[in-house]
Design a protein around this motif. Structure first.
Motif, mmCIF file in Angstrom:
data_model
loop_
_atom_site.group_PDB
_atom_site.id
_atom_site.type_symbol
_atom_site.label_atom_id
_atom_site.label_comp_id
_atom_site.label_asym_id
_atom_site.label_seq_id
_atom_site.Cartn_x
_atom_site.Cartn_y
_atom_site.Cartn_z
ATOM 1 N N GLY A 127 0.893 -1.244 -0.040
ATOM 2 C CA GLY A 127 0.183 0.025 0.111
ATOM 3 C C GLY A 127 0.681 1.533 0.056
ATOM 4 O O GLY A 127 2.442 1.196 0.039
ATOM 5 N N ALA A 128 -0.103 2.426 0.174
ATOM 6 C CA ALA A 128 0.661 3.621 0.222
ATOM 7 C C ALA A 128 1.826 3.820 1.306
ATOM 8 O O ALA A 128 2.693 4.434 1.302
ATOM 9 C CB ALA A 128 -0.195 4.984 -0.023
ATOM 10 N N ARG A 129 1.311 3.540 2.593
ATOM 11 C CA ARG A 129 2.065 3.542 3.662
ATOM 12 C C ARG A 129 2.378 2.339 4.524
ATOM 13 O O ARG A 129 3.042 2.626 5.317
ATOM 14 C CB ARG A 129 1.155 4.553 4.695
ATOM 15 N N ARG A 130 1.890 1.144 4.250
ATOM 16 C CA ARG A 130 1.606 0.051 4.774
ATOM 17 C C ARG A 130 2.093 -1.129 3.865
ATOM 18 O O ARG A 130 1.394 -1.118 2.765
ATOM 19 C CB ARG A 130 0.494 -0.502 5.808
ATOM 20 N N VAL A 131 2.807 -2.054 4.103
ATOM 21 C CA VAL A 131 2.916 -3.276 3.566
ATOM 22 C C VAL A 131 2.257 -4.657 4.597
ATOM 23 O O VAL A 131 2.518 -4.436 5.820
ATOM 24 C CB VAL A 131 4.301 -3.689 3.169
ATOM 25 N N TRP A 132 1.438 -5.079 3.887
ATOM 26 C CA TRP A 132 0.598 -6.358 4.716
ATOM 27 C C TRP A 132 1.230 -7.646 4.073
ATOM 28 O O TRP A 132 1.023 -7.979 2.930
ATOM 29 C CB TRP A 132 -0.929 -6.144 4.639
ATOM 30 N N SER A 163 -4.478 -20.161 4.071
ATOM 31 C CA SER A 163 -4.230 -20.268 2.422
ATOM 32 C C SER A 163 -4.777 -19.187 1.579
ATOM 33 O O SER A 163 -5.120 -19.361 0.249
ATOM 34 C CB SER A 163 -4.722 -21.732 2.003
ATOM 35 N N ALA A 164 -5.173 -17.977 2.068
ATOM 36 C CA ALA A 164 -5.468 -16.874 1.170
ATOM 37 C C ALA A 164 -4.383 -16.523 0.096
ATOM 38 O O ALA A 164 -3.467 -16.312 0.421
ATOM 39 C CB ALA A 164 -5.888 -15.668 1.907
ATOM 40 N N SER A 165 -4.900 -16.129 -1.033
ATOM 41 C CA SER A 165 -4.223 -15.789 -2.043
ATOM 42 C C SER A 165 -4.010 -14.063 -2.119
ATOM 43 O O SER A 165 -3.353 -13.477 -3.207
ATOM 44 C CB SER A 165 -4.401 -16.416 -3.425
ATOM 45 N N GLY A 166 -4.930 -13.545 -1.545
ATOM 46 C CA GLY A 166 -4.952 -12.127 -1.634
ATOM 47 C C GLY A 166 -5.463 -11.611 -0.344
ATOM 48 O O GLY A 166 -6.361 -12.100 0.343
ATOM 49 N N VAL A 167 -5.058 -10.324 0.062
ATOM 50 C CA VAL A 167 -5.518 -9.745 1.413
ATOM 51 C C VAL A 167 -5.663 -8.187 0.861
ATOM 52 O O VAL A 167 -4.707 -7.398 0.293
ATOM 53 C CB VAL A 167 -4.520 -9.995 2.368
ATOM 54 N N ILE A 168 -6.668 -7.745 1.295
ATOM 55 C CA ILE A 168 -6.940 -6.188 1.156
ATOM 56 C C ILE A 168 -7.291 -5.290 2.386
ATOM 57 O O ILE A 168 -7.914 -6.102 3.465
ATOM 58 C CB ILE A 168 -8.014 -5.856 -0.042
ATOM 59 N N VAL A 169 -6.716 -4.343 2.632
ATOM 60 C CA VAL A 169 -6.977 -3.580 3.838
ATOM 61 C C VAL A 169 -7.390 -2.142 3.757
ATOM 62 O O VAL A 169 -6.677 -1.427 3.067
ATOM 63 C CB VAL A 169 -5.566 -3.575 4.799
ATOM 64 N N ASN A 181 -6.935 -0.739 -0.284
ATOM 65 C CA ASN A 181 -8.152 -1.245 -0.119
ATOM 66 C C ASN A 181 -8.720 -2.138 -1.445
ATOM 67 O O ASN A 181 -9.938 -2.389 -1.575
ATOM 68 C CB ASN A 181 -9.106 -0.317 0.440
ATOM 69 N N ARG A 182 -7.806 -2.561 -2.309
ATOM 70 C CA ARG A 182 -8.342 -2.764 -3.647
ATOM 71 C C ARG A 182 -7.644 -4.022 -4.178
ATOM 72 O O ARG A 182 -6.276 -4.272 -3.906
ATOM 73 C CB ARG A 182 -8.277 -1.827 -4.888
ATOM 74 N N LEU A 227 -12.013 -5.781 -6.651
ATOM 75 C CA LEU A 227 -12.544 -6.094 -5.452
ATOM 76 C C LEU A 227 -12.161 -4.941 -4.463
ATOM 77 O O LEU A 227 -10.781 -5.068 -4.380
ATOM 78 C CB LEU A 227 -12.457 -7.318 -4.925
ATOM 79 N N ASP A 228 -13.070 -4.105 -4.016
ATOM 80 C CA ASP A 228 -12.424 -3.255 -3.040
ATOM 81 C C ASP A 228 -13.250 -3.028 -1.659
ATOM 82 O O ASP A 228 -14.615 -3.315 -1.843
ATOM 83 C CB ASP A 228 -12.092 -1.908 -3.621
ATOM 84 N N ILE A 229 -12.699 -2.765 -0.772
ATOM 85 C CA ILE A 229 -13.414 -2.358 0.704
ATOM 86 C C ILE A 229 -13.250 -0.996 0.943
ATOM 87 O O ILE A 229 -12.318 -0.520 0.715
ATOM 88 C CB ILE A 229 -12.911 -3.298 1.684
#
Length: 156
Positions: A39-44, A71-77, A138-139, A153-155
Motif C-alpha cells: 500500500g501507500a503507507r503500509r505493507v501487509w 491459504s488466502a491468495s489475496g488480502v486487502i486492507v 483497499n483494492r 474487489l475493493d472495500i
C-alpha cells in the motif's frame, strides 16, 4: 540473506530491515508469502506456515496478528477492515471457487465477521483459478482467462 521473508532495500542496495519471523510460523521463519499487499503507507504480508497478518511500515514490522483464515491468495486492507480471498477446495471441479472472508482488525487477533463466495459482475463464480492477483491498500485486481480483463474487489 538466505532466509525466506521480506526485505526492504535502501537506495544504495543495502537491507533496511528484514521481516522473517512472526511468532506464529515455524521456528525457522517464513517458508512462503501467500499474499502481499503493498500500500501507500503500509505493507501487509500473509506468510506461510502460520498465516498471520503482518503489518509493516518503513521501519519494519509494526504488528503481527493471528488470523483464522488459511491459504488466502489475496488480502486487502482499509483502516480496520480486511478481506482475505482464498480458493476453496482442490481438484478440477473446484477451479474458480473463491471465498472472501471479511474481518476487522481489533487490538488482538484479526476477527472474522462474514464469509461469502467471490462472484463476477455476472453473478457467477469464476470458472478458473486467477492467473494474476495484485493487492494495493483497499483494492485487489484479479485476472482470469482473458488477459485483457481485470476484475476489481475493493472495500471502503
Amino acid at each position: 540473506m538466505s532466509l525466506p521473508g521480506l526485505i526492504r532495500w535502501t537506495a544504495t542496495g543495502d537491507p533496511a530491515w528484514y521481516a522473517i519471523q512472526d511468532g506464529y510460523s515455524s521456528p525457522s521463519g517464513w517458508v512462503d508469502c501467500y499474499a502481499l499487499n503493498v500500500g501507500a503507507r503500509r505493507v501487509w504480508a500473509y506468510p506461510y506456515p502460520g498465516f498471520p497478518l503482518v503489518e509493516i511500515d518503513q521501519r519494519g514490522v509494526r504488528c503481527v496478528r493471528r488470523t483464522s483464515v488459511r491459504s488466502a491468495s489475496g488480502v486487502i486492507v482499509a483502516d480496520d477492515r480486511v478481506a482475505f480471498i482464498a480458493g476453496q477446495g482442490r481438484g478440477p471441479g473446484a477451479a474458480g471457487n473463491y471465498l472472501v472472508t471479511f474481518a476487522r482488525i481489533i487490538d488482538g487477533p484479526v476477527e472474522t465477521t462474514t464469509t461469502t463466495p467471490l462472484l463476477l459482475p455476472s453473478g457467477q463464480r469464476p470458472t478458473t483459478w486467477a492467473r494474476r492477483t495484485v493487492c494495493r491498500d483497499n483494492r485487489m485486481w484479479m485476472q482470469f482467462d482473458d488477459e485483457r480483463t481485470w476484475y476489481t474487489l475493493d472495500i471502503e
